[in-house]
Design a protein around this motif. Sequence first.
Motif: not given
Length: 1284
Positions: A329-351
Motif C-alpha cells: 500500500a502506498a500511503p493513504f489517509w486515516v485522518s488528514a490535518p485540517r485547518n484550525l481557527i484559534l482565538a488568542p491564548n487558545e491551544t490547537g492540535i494538528l494530526t
Amino acid sequence: MDGSRKWLLGLGAVVLVFLSHMTSALEVPLDLPQPPTITQQSPKDYIFDPRENIVLHCEAKGKPQPSFSWTRNGTHFDVEKDSKVLMKPGSGTLVIDISGEKAEVYEGTYQCTAHNDHGTAISNNIVIRQSRSPLWSKERNEAVVVQKGVPLVLQCQPPAGLPPPVIIWMDNNFQRLPLDKRVSQALNGDLYFSNVLPDDTRNDYICYARFHYTQTIQQKQPISVTVLDSSPDGERHPGFMLPLGATSTKMVLRGETLELECIAEGLPTPDISWQKEGGELPSGRMSLQNFKKTLRISDVNEADTGSYRCTAANKLGSVYHDIKVTVKAAPFWVSAPRNLILAPNETGILTCRVNGTPKPTIRWFVNGVPIENAPEDHSRKVDEDTVIISSVQSGSSAVYQCNASNEFGYLMANAFVNVLAEPPRVLTPPNRVYQVISNNPALLHCASFGSPIPVITWFKDSQISIRNGDPFVIYENGTLEINVAQPLNSGKYTCIATNNLGIKENHVFLEVKEPTRILRQPEYKVVQRGMSALFECKVKHDPSLIPTMTWLKDKGELPDDERFVVDTDSLTIKDVRGEDEGAYTCIMNTTLDQDSASAMLTVVEKPDPPTDLELTDQTERSVQLTWTPGDENNSPIKNFLIQYEDLLHQPGVWVNLTEADGTSTTARLQLSPHVYYSFRVLAQNDVGYSNPSAPSHEYRTSPAAPDENPSNVHGAGTQPDNIVISWTPLTGFQSNGQGLQYKVYWKQKDVDEDWSSQNVANASQFVLSGTQTYVPYEIKVQAFNHYGNGPDPGVVVGYSGEDFPLSAPESVNIMVHNSTVAEVHWEPVSLSSVRGKLQGYTVYYRRERGLHETAEEAEQQQALTFSGNRSEGRLPGLQPYSLYNVFIKVLNNKGEGPSSLSKTFETPEGVPGPPTFLNVVDYSLDSLTLAWGPPANNNGRLVGYTLSYQPVNSTSGLGPIKEMSFLANETSAVLGSLNSSMLYKFYLTARTIKGPGPSISEEASTILDTARIQPTVGPGKGPTEPPLTTSPTTQSLHSPFHKALPIGPLFGTINASVSEDGALISWEQFGHHKNVFVEYIVENSKEEWKKELVNGTHSHTIKGLKPGMSYRVRVVAKDPAEPTVHSTNEVVVTVPAVPNRQVDIATQGWFIGLMCAIALLILVLLIVCFIKRNKGGKYPVKEKEDAHQDPEIQPMKEDDGTFGEYSDTEDHKPLKGSRTPSNGTVRRDESDDSLVDYGEGGDGQFNEDGSFIGQYSGKKEKDTHEGNESSEAPSPVNAMNSFV
C-alpha cells in the motif's frame, strides 16, 4: 509531580482533539484575514501530448490574495524569463506553449507555492512527462507451420510507449480476429492458441498497437500461419502456457485492480476455473474475463492477500497453478490535518494520520520549510504525527504541511493555523424557508463563524427553547435536526450564536408538507397488437406543491411517437405494437419528494406461422407431417390447424383436415386415394390464427374403389305414374379414381320381385316411369369407378307420384258449444281414395247473416285445416246470434278432393259490443244531457242500457257510483240534481238477455257558478286563470271500431316555435287531469329530463334555453288516481345561435324617429285618459257594441246566466285566423297583445279598463263600474277603445 504533569498533558490532548473536531467544519469567510489554501492543482503524474500546450493548474484562496511561484526539479523556476511560459493573472496556473520547441525540455518535477502575509501553502510535486508512441522495430517474421491440434503462441512485443498502448489483433481488412475459449489474447498482447485447427491457416495475423494520447496505431508485420492436417496430434491432457511452472507470485497495490491470468493448452480445449485458498472470491468486486482465463478484482485491499488457484480441465484430466498475491500500500489517509481557527491564548492540535505498507514516514513543514529548519517556536511541539500549538498569539498564523511517504508513493496536505478574534456571525441566509415531507427528517442549518467558536442555541416561535434530545438533535456545526417532522413542527425557528465577543441571531422557517402518494397504480396489461392500452396513475399530493408527472418506459424516456398520449393522470398507447412491450413507470415529482409505480405491458398477437414442413413415413392412406412452431408472441399456442389442397380436383381451395394440440409438432394424417395433396399448418392462440405456413411438397396417393356411396338418396314422384330417384353425387375428392358412375337399384316394396338397376354417369337423379299412383318403392344407389365398387348401399323407401283425392267426407255434423265456438264432426274417407299422402281435412265456413236480420250478408269465407287423419275440429271466433254454412274437403300433397255436402248451424245470443259513442250534449248548473249510440254488434236481441256515474273530487278521488237503466230504444238521458261546477265520470254498457257488454266512459263538468267566483286580476294583467267562456271541457274520442275510451288524460298534436322569449310549446289536451308537465332535455344527452308544471293551460314558454342547442320536448300528464302516465310525441326544438355581429338597432335613425312618435302618441293618450277618469265618465264601449251587434251572436240568457250558443248555419266554423281545439275552447296562437281574439264577431266584450268581460257569465253593469275603480293605470289599448 511528573505524574500530575503527564495527566494534565493527556487531558489537554483530549480537549485539543475535541476542539479540533469541533472546528473541522469551519470555513473562514473570505473577508477575514487567512493564510493561503490550495483549491486546485494538477495531478501528480502529468503526461502531455506534444501537440498541445502544457497546462499546470495551481489555484489558491486567502486574505490578502496569495502570490504564486514555482520550482522545477527543486530549484526556482523563473516564469518571467521564459517567453513560452505564461502565468494566468490572479492565479498560479502555468500555460506552456511547446509549439516549435522540443517538448522534452519541459519534462521534470514541478511544485507551486502560494504565499501571503499569513503563511505559505505548497502543491504536490507534479511530474511532467511527454507521451510517446514509438515505431515498431523493423523485423521480418518467419512463416509459422504447425500440425493440427498443437498449441501456438504468436508474440506481439509492442514498442514501449507512454502510456502503454492498447493491443488489438486484426487482419488486413482491419477486422478483429475472432477470439473464443480456444483462441485468446493475453494481457501482454500475445495471441494464444490452445490447439490449432486448419481454419486457423491465414497469412495476415497482424498485431496493432493503439497509443492513447496521440491516437495513432502502429502495425506489426503480418505473421503467416499454416496448419497441416497430414498427421494430426491426438487428444492430450491440459497444460499451462501462461504462467509457467506450478506456482508464481503477484504484488498489487491497495486500491488498484488485480488481474491474474491463466492460459492453458490441450485437446479438447480445457475449461478454466478459479478459487481462493482458504477463502471466498469477493463476488461484488470480482469478474471473470477473456473466457474465464483472467480473474479481475477491483479496489484491492489487504483482505485480498492470499493464494489463488486456477484449474484447467478437459475430459482427459486437469492441472492447476497457484498464484501467491501480496498486497502492498502506498500511503493513504486515516485522518488528514485540517485547518484550525484559534482565538488568542487558545491551544490547537494538528494530526496527520496515515497508513501504508510498508509504514510511511511522516515529515512536518511550516510555510513550506521543514519544521526542524523553521524558526524556533516554544509554543509549538511536534510528536510524530501530531503538532500541538499552545497559547497562540495574534500574528502567529501559519500553514503547516504534512508529508507521508514510502517506497510506493507519498501524500502531502496543507493545514493552516489562523489566529483571529472575531465576534459571531451567522452564515446561513436569514428567513430561509425549509420545506420537508412529513415523517421525514428536517435539517435546519445555522452555519456560523466566530473566534472563539460560537455556541449555538435554538428557539421555536421565539419562545420555546430547544434542547438536545428526542425528537431534536443539535449538531456541533449548529444544524438542528428534527428526526421525524410532523405538521405541528411547522413554524419559525431562531438560532443564536454566542461567544465572548458578541451575539448574533438568525430566523428560519419550516414548512412540513403532506407526502405525495399514488392512490391508483398502473396495472398489468395484456393488449392485442393494434389495440389501445391505458395506464392510470392517480396521485394525491400537498396542494401547495406543484406536481410533475413523468412516464418512463423500461427506465428510459417514452418513445417520441404521437401514439403515446400522456394525460393528467393516465398514459394511453394507441395502436399498440410489439416494440411497445415493457415496463411503464409513472413518476410523480414535486420539489420535495416523489412517488412512482410501474406496470408491465405485454403485447400479444396471433402466432407467427409454422415453418419447415416435412412429410415422412409415407403410405397409401397416411403420411406423417412435422413442422417447427413459430413465435407465440406472448400468447401460448392452443392448437394447430392442418389444411390440405387437392391439386387434382380443386386447386386453390384449402380444406380443413385435422387439428393438433398446441404442444405438438407432428401429426399422422389419414389420406384418400387419387388425391394430389399439398399441406399447410396454421397456429392458433387466444388472439387468433396465424398466417398459413408455406405449403409442403406435393404428395400423390394411388387410385382405388370408392370408399362411400352418394348421400341423401331420396325417391318421390312428380307425376302420378313416375318416381324420381335423386342423390347427392360424390365429389372428385371422394371419387377415389377415374370413371366414377352410379348404379341405381329399385323394386316395389312388399312385392316378391328382383331388384332392377340402371347405371348412371354424370347425373344426380334417375326418373322411373310407368309406375302405379302413390306406391312405395325400395331404392338404393351405389358408386363405382374403374377400380371397383363402393360399399353396399343402404336401402331407402320412396313413393311414386300422387293424384287428387277421389272421395269427399261424409256424415258431417255440427255441435254448437256456445255463441262463439262450434265443433264439426265427419266420417273420414278411405285411405285408398286419398291417392297420396294424407295431409288432413280443410273445413270451410262462412257467416250467412245475423238471426235478427232478414237479408243475407256477403261475408268472406273462412277455412281451417286439421292435419292428419282427423274426424273432428273446432271452429273458434264465431259471431253470436248468426247463421253459418259449412263443408269439408280432404287434402293430400297434390291438392284437395271434392266437397262434402253443406251443413248450416246457428250460434246462440251473446253479450253486446260497447255503445258506439257517449256524448254530453247539454250542460247546466245542476244537470247534464247525455246521448249515445247503439252497439255496432248487438250479438243478440238488445234489451236495454245501464248508465253509471260518479263525481270526481279536487284530488282526483272518485265518489259513490249511481246507476240508471234504460230501454233498448232509448239513446239519451237528462241527469238532474247534480252539483254545479263538479266533474262527473260516466260509464255506459248495452245489455242482451246474456248480460251487459263492455262499457265506454266519459267525463264532463256542470257549468261553473259565476255568481260565487270572481276573476283574479293582477296589477297590469288580465285574469290570471279565466273561467270557461263556453261549455265545459269535454271530449269524446271515437276510434273507427268504437272501442271504449281509456280513462285519464290524453293528448293530441303538439307544436313548437322559437322566439326571443324562449320556446313556445302548445298542445291539444283532452280529458280530466291533475298534474301536467312540459319536459325537455338536450338532444343526445344522457341527463335527466327537466320539467315545468303547466296545469290549467295548453301552451307554455320554456325560457333559459342555450342558443345553438337542440332540445327534445314532450308534454306528460299524471292523474294521481290512475297508474298510467300519458305523454305526447317528442318534438325537437332548435334554438338559433346568437350571431357574432349584430346591427345596433338603437343607433338607426328610423328607429329613433319611430320611438319618438310612439312616445308622443302614448303621452297624448295618457293625458286624455287622465282627464276622462277625473270627470267620472265612462268609456262608450258598451254603447258602441250595442250599436254594432254581430248577428251571429245570440244575447246572453238572463234566466240562468249562460251564454248563447253559435248557430249551426256555418257548421261551427272558427273565426278566421284562429284555431279551435276539439274541446271547444279558443286557443291563442298569437301574442298576448293581439286584439284578434277579442275583436268584432267574437262573443266577448271589453270593460272600461280593458279587461275581457265576455269571459264571465251573469255580470251586472254594477260589476263593470266596480272594475273601473281599480287603481290600475289605464293602458293604451283602453284609451284607443274610448275613441271607437
